[in-house]
Design a protein around this motif. Structure first.
Motif, PDB file in Angstrom:
ATOM      1  N   THR A  14       0.855  -1.172   0.000  1.00  0.00           N
ATOM      2  CA  THR A  14       0.000   0.000   0.000  1.00  0.00           C
ATOM      3  C   THR A  14       0.896   1.227   0.000  1.00  0.00           C
ATOM      4  O   THR A  14       2.032   1.175   0.488  1.00  0.00           O
ATOM      5  CB  THR A  14      -0.963   0.013   1.208  1.00  0.00           C
ATOM      6  OG1 THR A  14      -1.812   1.158   1.119  1.00  0.00           O
ATOM      7  CG2 THR A  14      -0.215   0.038   2.522  1.00  0.00           C
ATOM      8  N   SER A  15       0.388   2.306  -0.555  1.00  0.00           N
ATOM      9  CA  SER A  15       1.098   3.582  -0.524  1.00  0.00           C
ATOM     10  C   SER A  15       0.065   4.697  -0.652  1.00  0.00           C
ATOM     11  O   SER A  15      -1.107   4.439  -0.911  1.00  0.00           O
ATOM     12  CB  SER A  15       2.119   3.671  -1.666  1.00  0.00           C
ATOM     13  OG  SER A  15       1.472   3.715  -2.917  1.00  0.00           O
ATOM     14  N   GLN A  16       0.522   5.906  -0.459  1.00  0.00           N
ATOM     15  CA  GLN A  16      -0.338   7.068  -0.635  1.00  0.00           C
ATOM     16  C   GLN A  16       0.146   7.865  -1.829  1.00  0.00           C
ATOM     17  O   GLN A  16       1.354   7.943  -2.084  1.00  0.00           O
ATOM     18  CB  GLN A  16      -0.333   7.951   0.609  1.00  0.00           C
ATOM     19  CG  GLN A  16      -1.020   7.317   1.771  1.00  0.00           C
ATOM     20  CD  GLN A  16      -1.184   8.292   2.935  1.00  0.00           C
ATOM     21  OE1 GLN A  16      -0.797   9.444   2.868  1.00  0.00           O
ATOM     22  NE2 GLN A  16      -1.770   7.815   4.008  1.00  0.00           N
ATOM     23  N   LEU A  17      -0.798   8.467  -2.522  1.00  0.00           N
ATOM     24  CA  LEU A  17      -0.463   9.347  -3.629  1.00  0.00           C
ATOM     25  C   LEU A  17       0.170  10.613  -3.061  1.00  0.00           C
ATOM     26  O   LEU A  17      -0.343  11.197  -2.102  1.00  0.00           O
ATOM     27  CB  LEU A  17      -1.732   9.707  -4.414  1.00  0.00           C
ATOM     28  CG  LEU A  17      -1.551  10.615  -5.630  1.00  0.00           C
ATOM     29  CD1 LEU A  17      -0.748   9.899  -6.714  1.00  0.00           C
ATOM     30  CD2 LEU A  17      -2.915  11.035  -6.181  1.00  0.00           C
ATOM     31  N   ASP A  18       1.283  11.015  -3.630  1.00  0.00           N
ATOM     32  CA  ASP A  18       1.934  12.252  -3.217  1.00  0.00           C
ATOM     33  C   ASP A  18       0.926  13.401  -3.329  1.00  0.00           C
ATOM     34  O   ASP A  18       0.239  13.533  -4.346  1.00  0.00           O
ATOM     35  CB  ASP A  18       3.139  12.516  -4.128  1.00  0.00           C
ATOM     36  CG  ASP A  18       3.744  13.869  -3.890  1.00  0.00           C
ATOM     37  OD1 ASP A  18       4.392  14.053  -2.851  1.00  0.00           O
ATOM     38  OD2 ASP A  18       3.543  14.765  -4.751  1.00  0.00           O
ATOM     39  N   GLY A  50      -8.448   7.193  -4.588  1.00  0.00           N
ATOM     40  CA  GLY A  50      -8.304   8.640  -4.731  1.00  0.00           C
ATOM     41  C   GLY A  50      -7.163   9.182  -3.904  1.00  0.00           C
ATOM     42  O   GLY A  50      -6.686  10.281  -4.141  1.00  0.00           O
ATOM     43  N   LEU A  51      -6.722   8.418  -2.931  1.00  0.00           N
ATOM     44  CA  LEU A  51      -5.607   8.812  -2.074  1.00  0.00           C
ATOM     45  C   LEU A  51      -4.596   7.684  -1.894  1.00  0.00           C
ATOM     46  O   LEU A  51      -3.403   7.892  -1.949  1.00  0.00           O
ATOM     47  CB  LEU A  51      -6.122   9.236  -0.694  1.00  0.00           C
ATOM     48  CG  LEU A  51      -5.066   9.544   0.365  1.00  0.00           C
ATOM     49  CD1 LEU A  51      -4.221  10.755  -0.038  1.00  0.00           C
ATOM     50  CD2 LEU A  51      -5.718   9.787   1.716  1.00  0.00           C
ATOM     51  N   ARG A  52      -5.102   6.460  -1.692  1.00  0.00           N
ATOM     52  CA  ARG A  52      -4.235   5.319  -1.407  1.00  0.00           C
ATOM     53  C   ARG A  52      -4.246   4.313  -2.549  1.00  0.00           C
ATOM     54  O   ARG A  52      -5.274   4.087  -3.181  1.00  0.00           O
ATOM     55  CB  ARG A  52      -4.685   4.610  -0.129  1.00  0.00           C
ATOM     56  CG  ARG A  52      -4.491   5.429   1.112  1.00  0.00           C
ATOM     57  CD  ARG A  52      -5.036   4.704   2.290  1.00  0.00           C
ATOM     58  NE  ARG A  52      -6.496   4.583   2.142  1.00  0.00           N
ATOM     59  CZ  ARG A  52      -7.325   4.375   3.146  1.00  0.00           C
ATOM     60  NH1 ARG A  52      -6.869   4.223   4.357  1.00  0.00           N
ATOM     61  NH2 ARG A  52      -8.617   4.294   2.939  1.00  0.00           N
ATOM     62  N   PHE A  53      -3.097   3.698  -2.736  1.00  0.00           N
ATOM     63  CA  PHE A  53      -2.942   2.580  -3.659  1.00  0.00           C
ATOM     64  C   PHE A  53      -2.845   1.299  -2.840  1.00  0.00           C
ATOM     65  O   PHE A  53      -2.202   1.268  -1.797  1.00  0.00           O
ATOM     66  CB  PHE A  53      -1.633   2.688  -4.456  1.00  0.00           C
ATOM     67  CG  PHE A  53      -1.528   3.873  -5.357  1.00  0.00           C
ATOM     68  CD1 PHE A  53      -2.065   3.840  -6.627  1.00  0.00           C
ATOM     69  CD2 PHE A  53      -0.869   5.020  -4.935  1.00  0.00           C
ATOM     70  CE1 PHE A  53      -1.943   4.929  -7.484  1.00  0.00           C
ATOM     71  CE2 PHE A  53      -0.742   6.109  -5.774  1.00  0.00           C
ATOM     72  CZ  PHE A  53      -1.280   6.059  -7.045  1.00  0.00           C
ATOM     73  N   PHE A  54      -3.459   0.249  -3.342  1.00  0.00           N
ATOM     74  CA  PHE A  54      -3.240  -1.109  -2.870  1.00  0.00           C
ATOM     75  C   PHE A  54      -2.945  -1.914  -4.122  1.00  0.00           C
ATOM     76  O   PHE A  54      -3.743  -1.899  -5.063  1.00  0.00           O
ATOM     77  CB  PHE A  54      -4.476  -1.675  -2.166  1.00  0.00           C
ATOM     78  CG  PHE A  54      -4.733  -1.044  -0.831  1.00  0.00           C
ATOM     79  CD1 PHE A  54      -4.262  -1.637   0.326  1.00  0.00           C
ATOM     80  CD2 PHE A  54      -5.432   0.140  -0.737  1.00  0.00           C
ATOM     81  CE1 PHE A  54      -4.492  -1.045   1.560  1.00  0.00           C
ATOM     82  CE2 PHE A  54      -5.664   0.739   0.490  1.00  0.00           C
ATOM     83  CZ  PHE A  54      -5.194   0.141   1.641  1.00  0.00           C
ATOM     84  N   GLN A  55      -1.813  -2.580  -4.138  1.00  0.00           N
ATOM     85  CA  GLN A  55      -1.467  -3.342  -5.336  1.00  0.00           C
ATOM     86  C   GLN A  55      -0.923  -4.697  -4.946  1.00  0.00           C
ATOM     87  O   GLN A  55      -0.055  -4.821  -4.078  1.00  0.00           O
ATOM     88  CB  GLN A  55      -0.448  -2.593  -6.192  1.00  0.00           C
ATOM     89  CG  GLN A  55      -0.240  -3.278  -7.536  1.00  0.00           C
ATOM     90  CD  GLN A  55       0.504  -2.409  -8.521  1.00  0.00           C
ATOM     91  OE1 GLN A  55       1.328  -1.589  -8.163  1.00  0.00           O
ATOM     92  NE2 GLN A  55       0.211  -2.597  -9.791  1.00  0.00           N
ATOM     93  N   HIS A  56      -1.468  -5.700  -5.623  1.00  0.00           N
ATOM     94  CA  HIS A  56      -1.008  -7.077  -5.466  1.00  0.00           C
ATOM     95  C   HIS A  56      -0.351  -7.451  -6.777  1.00  0.00           C
ATOM     96  O   HIS A  56      -0.988  -7.423  -7.829  1.00  0.00           O
ATOM     97  CB  HIS A  56      -2.205  -7.982  -5.161  1.00  0.00           C
ATOM     98  CG  HIS A  56      -1.816  -9.362  -4.790  1.00  0.00           C
ATOM     99  ND1 HIS A  56      -2.652 -10.424  -4.999  1.00  0.00           N
ATOM    100  CD2 HIS A  56      -0.696  -9.878  -4.218  1.00  0.00           C
ATOM    101  CE1 HIS A  56      -2.052 -11.529  -4.570  1.00  0.00           C
ATOM    102  NE2 HIS A  56      -0.873 -11.216  -4.092  1.00  0.00           N
ATOM    103  N   LEU A  57       0.927  -7.778  -6.726  1.00  0.00           N
ATOM    104  CA  LEU A  57       1.711  -8.116  -7.909  1.00  0.00           C
ATOM    105  C   LEU A  57       2.199  -9.554  -7.800  1.00  0.00           C
ATOM    106  O   LEU A  57       2.558 -10.002  -6.701  1.00  0.00           O
ATOM    107  CB  LEU A  57       2.931  -7.197  -8.017  1.00  0.00           C
ATOM    108  CG  LEU A  57       2.659  -5.717  -8.217  1.00  0.00           C
ATOM    109  CD1 LEU A  57       3.907  -4.910  -7.903  1.00  0.00           C
ATOM    110  CD2 LEU A  57       2.183  -5.467  -9.632  1.00  0.00           C
ATOM    111  N   GLU A  58       2.264 -10.236  -8.936  1.00  0.00           N
ATOM    112  CA  GLU A  58       2.797 -11.596  -8.963  1.00  0.00           C
ATOM    113  C   GLU A  58       3.561 -11.791 -10.259  1.00  0.00           C
ATOM    114  O   GLU A  58       3.249 -11.172 -11.278  1.00  0.00           O
ATOM    115  CB  GLU A  58       1.671 -12.621  -8.854  1.00  0.00           C
ATOM    116  CG  GLU A  58       0.689 -12.548 -10.003  1.00  0.00           C
ATOM    117  CD  GLU A  58      -0.516 -13.449  -9.857  1.00  0.00           C
ATOM    118  OE1 GLU A  58      -0.771 -13.965  -8.758  1.00  0.00           O
ATOM    119  OE2 GLU A  58      -1.221 -13.637 -10.859  1.00  0.00           O
TER     120      GLU A  58
END
Length: 135
Positions: A14-18, A50-58
């Motif tokens: 997870t991360s937040q948009l700058d 709109g503010l946070r990213f959640f990404q699942h990568l494989e």
């Protein structure tokens, strides 16, 4: 014996948009990431509220580790937190190289941020059914 760098691996972060970056940048990120990820054998799902990213990568570990490094260094992301990483027996995403969904279920995502490890991935996968995923 060291792990095979071509073995199937996963990252969930997870991360937040700058705050200085427009949410419209997500489309630009996807348009560049999709062909690169397809070529590298990377699949997954990106969810943005709109503010946070959640990404699942494989994908192959040899492709994912440098990709995750670029995400951590990307100035459009703040507070990158890896919730889970590890070896994977089989892919979880078969229908698309990089799916994308927007959501406004802030409470569910906030609850997801309290988890880590496989419980975080499992909760994200349960939430996936409620997302309007664009391939």
């Amino acid at each position: 014996m060291p792990a095979d760098p071509h073995s199937l691996y996963e990252f969930f972060y997870t991360s937040q948009l700058d705050p200085q970056t427009s949410p419209g940048v997500v489309g630009q990120i996807l348009s560049k990431a999709r062909p690169h990820n397809a070529q590298a054998g990377v699949s997954g799902l990106l969810v943005f509220d709109g503010l946070r990213f959640f990404q699942h990568l494989e994908g192959p570990r040899i492709a994912l580790e440098p990709l995750m490094g670029r995400i951590v260094e990307d100035m459009r992301h703040e507070d990158v937190r890896i919730l889970h990483e590890g070896l994977l027996d089989q892919r979880r995403y078969h229908r698309f190289d990089m799916g994308y969904a927007q959501t406004d279920d802030f409470d569910a995502l906030a609850a997801l941020m309290t988890l880590s490890g496989l419980p975080a991935v499992e909760q994200f996968l349960r939430m996936r059914a409620g997302f309007d995923i664009q391939a």
